[in-house]
Design a protein around this motif. Sequence first.
Motif, PDB file in Angstrom:
ATOM      1  N   LYS A 340      50.148  28.113  11.080  1.00 22.27           N
ATOM      2  CA  LYS A 340      49.375  27.679   9.853  1.00 22.27           C
ATOM      3  C   LYS A 340      47.968  27.934  10.340  1.00 22.27           C
ATOM      4  O   LYS A 340      47.133  27.973   9.250  1.00 22.27           O
ATOM      5  CB  LYS A 340      49.598  25.977  10.000  1.00 22.27           C
ATOM      6  N   ASN A 341      47.421  28.466  11.522  1.00 22.07           N
ATOM      7  CA  ASN A 341      46.083  28.858  11.593  1.00 22.07           C
ATOM      8  C   ASN A 341      46.009  29.970  12.427  1.00 22.07           C
ATOM      9  O   ASN A 341      45.939  29.766  13.628  1.00 22.07           O
ATOM     10  CB  ASN A 341      45.210  27.717  12.034  1.00 22.07           C
ATOM     11  N   PRO A 342      45.909  31.219  11.996  1.00 21.79           N
ATOM     12  CA  PRO A 342      45.950  31.601  10.621  1.00 21.79           C
ATOM     13  C   PRO A 342      47.616  31.507  10.035  1.00 21.79           C
ATOM     14  O   PRO A 342      48.461  31.495  10.829  1.00 21.79           O
ATOM     15  CB  PRO A 342      45.603  33.138  10.661  1.00 21.79           C
ATOM     16  N   VAL A 343      47.420  31.403   8.729  1.00 23.28           N
ATOM     17  CA  VAL A 343      48.843  30.978   7.974  1.00 23.28           C
ATOM     18  C   VAL A 343      49.614  32.501   8.201  1.00 23.28           C
ATOM     19  O   VAL A 343      49.293  33.543   7.774  1.00 23.28           O
ATOM     20  CB  VAL A 343      48.350  30.720   6.489  1.00 23.28           C
ATOM     21  N   LYS A 344      50.972  32.439   8.580  1.00 16.32           N
ATOM     22  CA  LYS A 344      51.813  33.369   8.862  1.00 16.32           C
ATOM     23  C   LYS A 344      53.089  32.840   8.335  1.00 16.32           C
ATOM     24  O   LYS A 344      53.515  31.964   9.063  1.00 16.32           O
ATOM     25  CB  LYS A 344      51.909  33.918  10.364  1.00 16.32           C
ATOM     26  N   GLY A 354      69.699  34.479  -5.872  1.00 19.19           N
ATOM     27  CA  GLY A 354      68.991  33.520  -6.498  1.00 19.19           C
ATOM     28  C   GLY A 354      67.726  33.226  -6.687  1.00 19.19           C
ATOM     29  O   GLY A 354      67.010  32.235  -7.105  1.00 19.19           O
ATOM     30  N   LEU A 355      66.821  33.855  -5.629  1.00 20.20           N
ATOM     31  CA  LEU A 355      65.529  33.695  -5.775  1.00 20.20           C
ATOM     32  C   LEU A 355      64.781  34.084  -7.220  1.00 20.20           C
ATOM     33  O   LEU A 355      65.127  35.179  -7.769  1.00 20.20           O
ATOM     34  CB  LEU A 355      64.704  34.408  -4.531  1.00 20.20           C
ATOM     35  N   TYR A 356      63.685  33.485  -7.580  1.00 18.04           N
ATOM     36  CA  TYR A 356      63.056  33.810  -8.863  1.00 18.04           C
ATOM     37  C   TYR A 356      62.383  35.008  -8.363  1.00 18.04           C
ATOM     38  O   TYR A 356      61.759  34.902  -7.389  1.00 18.04           O
ATOM     39  CB  TYR A 356      62.292  32.596  -9.338  1.00 18.04           C
ATOM     40  N   SER A 357      61.796  35.588  -9.598  1.00 19.87           N
ATOM     41  CA  SER A 357      60.855  36.836  -9.390  1.00 19.87           C
ATOM     42  C   SER A 357      59.471  36.453  -8.758  1.00 19.87           C
ATOM     43  O   SER A 357      59.071  37.110  -7.960  1.00 19.87           O
ATOM     44  CB  SER A 357      60.675  37.569 -10.677  1.00 19.87           C
ATOM     45  N   TYR A 358      58.886  35.224  -9.107  1.00 15.85           N
ATOM     46  CA  TYR A 358      57.777  34.802  -8.676  1.00 15.85           C
ATOM     47  C   TYR A 358      58.148  34.424  -7.182  1.00 15.85           C
ATOM     48  O   TYR A 358      56.915  34.698  -6.185  1.00 15.85           O
ATOM     49  CB  TYR A 358      57.434  33.563  -9.449  1.00 15.85           C
ATOM     50  N   GLU A 359      59.320  33.733  -6.727  1.00 15.45           N
ATOM     51  CA  GLU A 359      59.316  33.576  -5.212  1.00 15.45           C
ATOM     52  C   GLU A 359      59.462  34.904  -4.489  1.00 15.45           C
ATOM     53  O   GLU A 359      58.956  34.857  -3.415  1.00 15.45           O
ATOM     54  CB  GLU A 359      60.626  32.864  -4.894  1.00 15.45           C
ATOM     55  N   LYS A 360      59.962  35.935  -4.948  1.00 12.39           N
ATOM     56  CA  LYS A 360      60.100  37.221  -4.355  1.00 12.39           C
ATOM     57  C   LYS A 360      58.594  37.872  -4.015  1.00 12.39           C
ATOM     58  O   LYS A 360      58.296  38.542  -3.113  1.00 12.39           O
ATOM     59  CB  LYS A 360      61.084  38.257  -5.064  1.00 12.39           C
ATOM     60  N   ALA A 361      57.870  37.727  -5.207  1.00 13.86           N
ATOM     61  CA  ALA A 361      56.488  38.200  -5.322  1.00 13.86           C
ATOM     62  C   ALA A 361      55.783  37.547  -4.339  1.00 13.86           C
ATOM     63  O   ALA A 361      54.785  37.982  -3.713  1.00 13.86           O
ATOM     64  CB  ALA A 361      55.789  38.289  -6.657  1.00 13.86           C
ATOM     65  N   PHE A 362      55.875  36.155  -4.260  1.00 16.73           N
ATOM     66  CA  PHE A 362      55.192  35.372  -3.268  1.00 16.73           C
ATOM     67  C   PHE A 362      55.467  35.765  -1.775  1.00 16.73           C
ATOM     68  O   PHE A 362      54.507  35.820  -1.030  1.00 16.73           O
ATOM     69  CB  PHE A 362      55.753  34.068  -3.455  1.00 16.73           C
ATOM     70  N   LEU A 363      56.654  36.000  -1.608  1.00 20.54           N
ATOM     71  CA  LEU A 363      57.280  36.269  -0.188  1.00 20.54           C
ATOM     72  C   LEU A 363      56.531  37.825   0.159  1.00 20.54           C
ATOM     73  O   LEU A 363      55.993  38.105   1.329  1.00 20.54           O
ATOM     74  CB  LEU A 363      58.555  36.521  -0.024  1.00 20.54           C
ATOM     75  N   ASP A 364      56.456  38.630  -0.856  1.00 20.28           N
ATOM     76  CA  ASP A 364      55.804  39.971  -0.558  1.00 20.28           C
ATOM     77  C   ASP A 364      54.333  40.008  -0.424  1.00 20.28           C
ATOM     78  O   ASP A 364      53.688  40.286   0.447  1.00 20.28           O
ATOM     79  CB  ASP A 364      56.076  40.841  -1.595  1.00 20.28           C
ATOM     80  N   ALA A 365      53.904  39.008  -1.091  1.00 16.33           N
ATOM     81  CA  ALA A 365      52.386  38.732  -1.141  1.00 16.33           C
ATOM     82  C   ALA A 365      51.970  38.277   0.256  1.00 16.33           C
ATOM     83  O   ALA A 365      50.795  38.794   0.983  1.00 16.33           O
ATOM     84  CB  ALA A 365      51.923  38.138  -2.240  1.00 16.33           C
ATOM     85  N   MET A 366      52.649  37.520   0.923  1.00 11.15           N
ATOM     86  CA  MET A 366      52.279  36.743   2.134  1.00 11.15           C
ATOM     87  C   MET A 366      52.547  37.827   3.438  1.00 11.15           C
ATOM     88  O   MET A 366      52.220  37.582   4.735  1.00 11.15           O
ATOM     89  CB  MET A 366      53.241  35.696   2.394  1.00 11.15           C
ATOM     90  N   ASP A 369      48.562  42.981   4.866  1.00 16.20           N
ATOM     91  CA  ASP A 369      47.963  42.930   6.032  1.00 16.20           C
ATOM     92  C   ASP A 369      46.846  42.312   6.042  1.00 16.20           C
ATOM     93  O   ASP A 369      46.108  42.087   7.286  1.00 16.20           O
ATOM     94  CB  ASP A 369      48.212  44.363   6.775  1.00 16.20           C
ATOM     95  N   THR A 370      46.011  42.181   4.979  1.00 21.04           N
ATOM     96  CA  THR A 370      44.632  41.672   5.090  1.00 21.04           C
ATOM     97  C   THR A 370      44.597  40.443   4.055  1.00 21.04           C
ATOM     98  O   THR A 370      45.393  40.241   3.249  1.00 21.04           O
ATOM     99  CB  THR A 370      43.707  42.586   4.741  1.00 21.04           C
ATOM    100  N   ALA A 371      43.513  39.457   4.405  1.00 21.87           N
ATOM    101  CA  ALA A 371      43.411  38.222   3.639  1.00 21.87           C
ATOM    102  C   ALA A 371      42.985  38.864   2.072  1.00 21.87           C
ATOM    103  O   ALA A 371      43.557  38.250   1.120  1.00 21.87           O
ATOM    104  CB  ALA A 371      42.314  37.443   4.127  1.00 21.87           C
ATOM    105  N   VAL A 372      42.431  39.998   2.139  1.00 21.82           N
ATOM    106  CA  VAL A 372      41.864  40.212   0.834  1.00 21.82           C
ATOM    107  C   VAL A 372      42.900  40.469  -0.421  1.00 21.82           C
ATOM    108  O   VAL A 372      43.280  40.368  -1.359  1.00 21.82           O
ATOM    109  CB  VAL A 372      40.819  41.266   0.755  1.00 21.82           C
ATOM    110  N   LYS A 373      43.981  41.445   0.164  1.00 19.67           N
ATOM    111  CA  LYS A 373      45.170  42.159  -0.441  1.00 19.67           C
ATOM    112  C   LYS A 373      46.052  40.949  -0.600  1.00 19.67           C
ATOM    113  O   LYS A 373      46.671  40.639  -1.479  1.00 19.67           O
ATOM    114  CB  LYS A 373      45.731  43.113   0.365  1.00 19.67           C
TER     115      LYS A 373
END
Length: 569
Positions: A340-344, A354-366, A369-373
């Motif tokens: 949780k610190n840092p969040v990973k 059955g994952l929704y598109s926003y759930e897949k995009a969320f996992l991809d975003a997380m 490699d950088t906080a800005v991206k």
Amino acid sequence: MVAKAKVPMKRQVKWIPVILIFLLLMTFQGVNANATYRFQVIREEVNLFVNQDGTVSIDYLYEFQNDTGVSAIDYVDIGIPNSNYDLKSITADVNGIAIRDIQKSEYVNPGVALGLGSNAIKAGARGVVRAKIPVVRKMIYKAKTKEKEPYASFQFSPNWFDKNLVRGFTNLTVTLYLPQGLQSEEPRYFPPGNFPGNKDPESNYDSQGRVYYRWTSTNANAGTQYIFGAAFPARLVASSALVSEPLINFGTINWENICPGAFCFGIFIFIVGSTIAGTRAEKKRKLKYLPPKILVEGNGIKRGLTAVEAAILMEQPVDKILTMILFSVLKKSAARVESKNPVKIVPEKTLPEGLYSYEKAFLDAMQTDTAVKQRAALQNMLVDLVKSVGEKMRGFSRKETLAYYTSIIEAAWKQVTAAETPEVQMQKYDESMDWTMLDNRYPDRTREIFGSRPVIVPSWWWRYDPVLTRGTTTAPLGTQGSVPGSVSLPSLPGADFAASVVNGVQSWASGVVGDITNFTSGITNRTNPPPPPSSSSGSSRSGGGGSSCACACACACAGCACACAGGGR
């Protein structure tokens, strides 16, 4: 496109000499007198660059398909926003061959005529014409806004052609490049006028660090005027280049021909009222995801939204929405929080179906490699989610739909409170957590229901809390889902569990997105952009506002940067 010969006649001149004179004049008009033009603009690309010296550069690309049985396209006329341009600096080519004949247009004022000469696009042929207009002055206007610093704005209409000459659809791309030095939350765009494509542009930084807004449409028409615009902090361009007064002499305009008195007065009252209302609403707008068009009431209830989509419709805080998505992927065994610190957050090697598109995009975003991206990817995910909800709500009543999902929230709480045993109560609470979290009183109601008595945390909680380790205690009876291996699941007082959820939302979200207000503003600026700033010149609109390019390419307002009609001839 052919100028008609005007023959002065006196009453005593007989009809035979008149005909002879007319025929002679038509003969001396040459080939153009008999020219017939008809073509399609297959592709049009327009790039506008705001330079740091306050000038504007405009690049055009046209791909013409000339019709069969018509005249060759021997000239292409391109309108320029105003007369403050350098004719000698303009360059152009046709199919890669330089165009040497570039002069002021006889048909479009202000504008230039590109003479294709021996490289004219013949009947039935296709050709690409490019033009670069490096310097146009007095296009950027001072603007009055409620921002902390002065802003500048502009409006731009790409060149369009005579509707009688063009046919078919055009694949149109218009890109506005703003000056370097912008922070992500600073630029503004104006929803395009009369545009057949998406009102929300693609936006990012280019390789030179300039923010750009890009609109595309495959259903555009080269004979139609479209209006685009943007605003940015005035510090980014030379202050001496900013315009604060109209480009035209308003005393020379016959306003009754352009705008009848009563109608103009109505427009004036509307603009003043809109400005006052806009000032009051701006602060609220910055935290509202949905554009006003979603608020237009349709008929009936839009059923089938997920809890996360309902949260968007209710315009819940962004930290809560992100936490709801996180909990959703954890409950579906799609990921786990490693630290949780840092969040990973670590996704499972094999994602469940059955994952929704926003759930897949969320996992991809997380996984960036950088906080800005990561923050940029999360903003993109939420922008797409807002747009998706907007499309789903098209034609439905927002008011009725909100009432419907509010009733679902209440029904979820009733199931929890009606449970006969603590185990069943926790099971119901776990099943409906995504809906109960939408309640503004979620923390208080959780404390009220569970009080101080111990509650067993949900079976998936180990995925959220990395402190929990695999042990020997299996999931207790009544909890939902399965626990991989065996996990020690603690019991917590109800009030402590409620506090852990609420505090977890705040700490987790702040660790991921940083400043919530700035993060949210980066979303709302794209999904619910502010209205155009008002001009300081006292004219009917600002440099970024809409205008009515009235009567033959004359723009009847300050800041109206309209490129007017041109075409092959």
